[in-house]
Each structure stands twice: as C-alpha cells, then as structure tokens.
Design an enzyme around this catalytic site. Structure first.
Site, PDB file in Angstrom:
ATOM      1  CB  ALA A  18     -49.212  18.998  21.317  1.00 16.18           C
ATOM      2  N   GLY A  31     -52.305  21.158  17.668  1.00 18.66           N
ATOM      3  CA  GLY A  31     -53.326  20.515  18.509  1.00 18.66           C
ATOM      4  C   GLY A  31     -54.397  21.490  18.962  1.00 18.66           C
ATOM      5  CD  GLU A  53     -54.326  18.202  15.209  1.00 24.14           C
ATOM      6  OE1 GLU A  53     -53.485  18.431  16.111  1.00 24.14           O
ATOM      7  OE2 GLU A  53     -54.242  17.231  14.450  1.00 24.14           O
ATOM      8  CD  GLU A 108     -49.640  19.998  13.730  1.00 19.98           C
ATOM      9  OE1 GLU A 108     -49.765  20.734  12.723  1.00 19.98           O
ATOM     10  OE2 GLU A 108     -50.589  19.712  14.488  1.00 19.98           O
TER      11      GLU A 108
HETATM   12  N1  CO8 Z   1     -45.618  24.193  23.482  1.00 22.39           N
HETATM   13  C1  CO8 Z   1     -44.928  24.625  24.570  1.00 22.39           C
HETATM   14  N2  CO8 Z   1     -44.733  25.950  24.848  1.00 22.39           N
HETATM   15  C2  CO8 Z   1     -45.263  26.854  24.001  1.00 22.39           C
HETATM   16  C3  CO8 Z   1     -45.979  26.464  22.856  1.00 22.39           C
HETATM   17  C4  CO8 Z   1     -46.166  25.061  22.611  1.00 22.39           C
HETATM   18  N3  CO8 Z   1     -46.874  24.616  21.577  1.00 22.39           N
HETATM   19  N4  CO8 Z   1     -46.357  27.580  22.192  1.00 22.39           N
HETATM   20  C5  CO8 Z   1     -45.909  28.618  22.903  1.00 22.39           C
HETATM   21  N5  CO8 Z   1     -45.231  28.196  24.005  1.00 22.39           N
HETATM   22  C6  CO8 Z   1     -44.571  28.992  25.030  1.00 22.39           C
HETATM   23  C7  CO8 Z   1     -43.287  29.595  24.520  1.00 22.39           C
HETATM   24  O1  CO8 Z   1     -42.226  28.667  24.603  1.00 22.39           O
HETATM   25  C8  CO8 Z   1     -43.119  30.775  25.444  1.00 22.39           C
HETATM   26  O2  CO8 Z   1     -42.608  30.312  26.673  1.00 22.39           O
HETATM   27  P1  CO8 Z   1     -41.415  31.133  27.433  1.00 22.39           P
HETATM   28  O3  CO8 Z   1     -42.025  32.471  27.713  1.00 22.39           O
HETATM   29  O4  CO8 Z   1     -41.158  30.321  28.638  1.00 22.39           O
HETATM   30  O5  CO8 Z   1     -40.301  31.225  26.457  1.00 22.39           O
HETATM   31  C9  CO8 Z   1     -44.551  31.225  25.692  1.00 22.39           C
HETATM   32  O6  CO8 Z   1     -45.375  30.113  25.351  1.00 22.39           O
HETATM   33  C10 CO8 Z   1     -44.943  32.406  24.835  1.00 22.39           C
HETATM   34  O7  CO8 Z   1     -44.675  32.060  23.479  1.00 22.39           O
HETATM   35  P2  CO8 Z   1     -43.797  32.981  22.494  1.00 22.39           P
HETATM   36  O8  CO8 Z   1     -42.795  33.773  23.260  1.00 22.39           O
HETATM   37  O9  CO8 Z   1     -43.281  32.094  21.409  1.00 22.39           O
HETATM   38  O10 CO8 Z   1     -44.940  33.948  21.958  1.00 22.39           O
HETATM   39  P3  CO8 Z   1     -44.979  34.699  20.568  1.00 22.39           P
HETATM   40  O11 CO8 Z   1     -46.123  35.652  20.667  1.00 22.39           O
HETATM   41  O12 CO8 Z   1     -43.641  35.238  20.194  1.00 22.39           O
HETATM   42  O13 CO8 Z   1     -45.325  33.563  19.483  1.00 22.39           O
HETATM   43  C11 CO8 Z   1     -46.524  31.615  18.646  1.00 22.39           C
HETATM   44  C12 CO8 Z   1     -46.571  32.893  19.535  1.00 22.39           C
HETATM   45  C13 CO8 Z   1     -46.421  32.030  17.183  1.00 22.39           C
HETATM   46  C14 CO8 Z   1     -47.835  30.901  18.891  1.00 22.39           C
HETATM   47  C15 CO8 Z   1     -45.302  30.741  19.043  1.00 22.39           C
HETATM   48  O14 CO8 Z   1     -45.324  30.566  20.450  1.00 22.39           O
HETATM   49  C16 CO8 Z   1     -45.306  29.392  18.407  1.00 22.39           C
HETATM   50  O15 CO8 Z   1     -44.950  29.267  17.245  1.00 22.39           O
HETATM   51  N6  CO8 Z   1     -45.683  28.342  19.162  1.00 22.39           N
HETATM   52  C17 CO8 Z   1     -45.645  26.967  18.698  1.00 22.39           C
HETATM   53  C18 CO8 Z   1     -46.775  26.689  17.713  1.00 22.39           C
HETATM   54  C19 CO8 Z   1     -46.688  25.276  17.228  1.00 22.39           C
HETATM   55  O16 CO8 Z   1     -45.757  24.869  16.559  1.00 22.39           O
HETATM   56  N7  CO8 Z   1     -47.735  24.471  17.520  1.00 22.39           N
HETATM   57  C20 CO8 Z   1     -47.812  23.098  17.091  1.00 22.39           C
HETATM   58  C21 CO8 Z   1     -47.277  22.197  18.156  1.00 22.39           C
HETATM   59  S1  CO8 Z   1     -47.210  20.490  17.634  1.00 22.39           S
HETATM   60  C22 CO8 Z   1     -48.782  19.948  17.846  1.00 22.39           C
HETATM   61  O17 CO8 Z   1     -49.655  20.658  18.253  1.00 22.39           O
HETATM   62  C23 CO8 Z   1     -49.048  18.518  17.483  1.00 22.39           C
HETATM   63  C24 CO8 Z   1     -50.437  18.121  17.942  1.00 22.39           C
HETATM   64  C25 CO8 Z   1     -50.654  16.671  17.718  1.00 22.39           C
HETATM   65  C26 CO8 Z   1     -50.452  15.850  18.980  1.00 22.39           C
HETATM   66  C27 CO8 Z   1     -50.922  14.508  18.628  1.00 22.39           C
HETATM   67  C28 CO8 Z   1     -50.735  13.460  19.633  1.00 22.39           C
HETATM   68  C29 CO8 Z   1     -51.238  12.109  19.064  1.00 22.39           C
END
Ligand code: CO8
Length: 258
Positions: free
Chosen positions: A65, A109, A112, A132
């Site tokens: 998400a 997400g 999921e 998460e």
């Molecule tokens: N949300 C927003 N932006 C994101 C997300 C995300 N989940 N993941 C990556 N991005 C963005 C980064 O901020 C970055 O943006 P910018 O270039 O502007 O800084 C761009 O994408 C590229 O990402 P990275 O530079 O971080 O790329 P890396 O190759 O270094 O890392 C990763 C890749 C490991 C995937 C890293 O981006 C990461 O850890 N992302 C977050 C993963 C995460 O924690 N996901 C879980 C999110 S919470 C969730 O999904 C809850 C779902 C339930 C919702 C339920 C509602 C009822």
C-alpha cells in the site's frame, strides 16, 4: 477506457492488466485500487474476456500500500472510510479467473493483492513479504489469513513477525505460488496459462473457481457437499454433455458456455 495507473490490453480472450506506477514501485494508492477494480469489473462485463492476468513491472508487482498516502491518515479516516474495504470486496466478487504474474517485489498489500488472485505464477526474481510490522501495523488486506492458509502457520508467523522476504523458490516450495518461470518469460507463460483456461467452458471454469474458493471458507464436510452438488448440477449444462460426448467420439470438445 484510459487509466492513469494501469495499462489494459485485451487479446485472444484474455485481459492483461498491468499495474503502472513505476515511480513508486506500483505502490497501491487509492487511485490505483479504484482504477484496478474498475478494470476488473469491465473485464468481468466484457463477454469477449474469458480470463484475466494481473501483473506489474519487472522490478515490482507492487511494493505494498502507498505508505506516503497512508502516513497522512488518522484512525478515524481509515476506520470511517473503511480504507480499501470496497475495493477488496469488488475484487473478490470477480467471477472470471485471475492469474497474478509476479516479478520482483510483492510486499505488504502487493503480496495480499497477488494472493487475492486465483493463483500466482512467479518469476525467478519474485520476492514476497509482509513487512507491515516495520511500519507499526499488521497486514490489512488479508495477509494474516490468506498467507497462513497458503503456507501454514509457522512460515506465516515467521514472515509477519520478522518482516523478512521469501524468494520465488521458497514461495514455490511453500505452496504460495503454482509455478516459477524465468523473469523474461513471465508474462508469456501467464498468458499461455490464461489461453488454456480460455479454451474451456466458462460455465465449468466459474464452477471450479467457486468450489476451490469455498475450500478456503468452509469446513471439509460442507465443502465436500458444495462440490458434489456443483458436480451434480453441471449435468444440466450443454457443455457437460458435449465434453463427455467429445471424449467418447475421440475429438476435441466444442464448448458454447451453455
Ligand atoms: N509506498 C510508497 N512509496 C513506495 C513504496 C510504498 N509501499 N515502496 C516503494 N516506494 C517508493 C520509494 O519511496 C521510492 O520513491 P522515491 O524514488 O521518490 O524515493 C521508490 O518507490 C523506489 O523505492 P526505493 O528507492 O525504496 O527502492 P529500493 O530498490 O531501494 O527498495 C523496496 C525497494 C525494498 C521494495 C523498498 O522500496 C521498500 O521497502 N518499500 C516498502 C515496502 C513496504 O513496507 N510495504 C508494505 C507497505 S504497508 C502495506 O502494504 C499495508 C497493506 C494493507 C492495507 C490495508 C488497508 C485496509
């Protein structure tokens, strides 16, 4: 219909929906989920579409998400707005088969969403995770329930509590994905699987999807009865008669979705 966060192509009775927010690794924001459910409902309503493939980019199916969007919200916002509740309900009401073709990250997400599909074909580069816990939340679109049913309690707890990622080989070993293919061939293989499904009778395909999904909801006794009654009821379809007749006559069946 044009979308900002998706690309949709329909050919050979298959709708290929590609998540397309490369700047955020396909993070699921409100617009993307709303467009995705619209595209799925359109595919459901389109009589030429017989199977759906959902994919992302080579680097990410979806990295979860959208954390930037969620970070702004309060408890009352997400509770009273029932964050993503409507989108998940709409997704789960799609009756046509949906194959997830996952390359790169399928996190939170994103994992999921892949599990909401009927089965997952993974590229050898795929990485699944429910991280998460690192954000101070739990999964909210089914992760604690669907991952546990897919891989068992021990591995699901491990994934949710440590936030570690599972690679494609482990995901296949654990039963999370149905097959692993080379990354370059992912979409081709998923489309080939979808084309195979598209050849079948939609009546039977819809019954299979319902029956297998019921196995996730019902106890064994009710599930077995549900399956047996579906089996019996398919004797009312013309495609059942054609399928069996074609076998006896040693020819390919000509299904007409009747
Ligand atoms: N949300 C927003 N932006 C994101 C997300 C995300 N989940 N993941 C990556 N991005 C963005 C980064 O901020 C970055 O943006 P910018 O270039 O502007 O800084 C761009 O994408 C590229 O990402 P990275 O530079 O971080 O790329 P890396 O190759 O270094 O890392 C990763 C890749 C490991 C995937 C890293 O981006 C990461 O850890 N992302 C977050 C993963 C995460 O924690 N996901 C879980 C999110 S919470 C969730 O999904 C809850 C779902 C339930 C919702 C339920 C509602 C009822």
């Amino acid at each position: 219909m044009g979308y900002e966060t998706l690309k949709v192509e329909i050919s050979n009775h298959v709708a290929l929906i590609r998540l397309d927010r490369p700047e955020a690794l396909n993070a699921l924001n409100s617009m993307l989920l709303s467009e995705l459910t619209k595209a799925l409902v359109a595919a459901q309503d389109d009589k030429t579409v017989r199977c759906i493939v959902l994919t992302g980019s080579e680097k990410a199916f979806a990295a979860g998400a959208d954390i930037t969007e969620m970070a702004q919200k309060s408890f009352v916002d997400v509770f009273m707005g029932d964050l993503f509740g409507t989108e998940v309900d709409r997704f789960m009401r799609i009756r046509k088969p949906i194959i997830a073709a996952v390359s790169g990250y399928a996190l939170g997400g994103g994992c999921e969403l892949a599990m909401m599909c009927d089965f997952i074909i993974a590229a050898d580069t795929a990485k699944f995770g429910q991280p998460e816990i690192n954000l101070g939340v739990v999964a909210g679109m089914g992760g604690t329930q669907r991952l546990t049913r897919a891989v068992g309690k021990a591995k699901s707890m491990d994934m949710h509590l440590t936030g570690r990622f599972m690679d494609a080989a482990e995901a296949e070993r654990s039963g999370l994905v149905s097959r692993v293919v080379p990354a370059k061939k992912l979409v081709e293989e998923a489309l080939a699987a979808a084309a195979k499904i598209a050849e079948k009778s939609m009546v039977t395909v819809t019954a299979v999807k319902e029956a297998v999904n019921q196995s996730q909801e019902m106890g064994l006794r009710e599930g077995l009865l549900f399956e047996k009654r579906l089996f019996h009821s398919l004797f009312a379809s013309e495609d059942r008669a054609e399928g069996m007749k074609a076998f006896v006559e040693k020819r390919e069946p000509q299904f007409r979705d009747k």
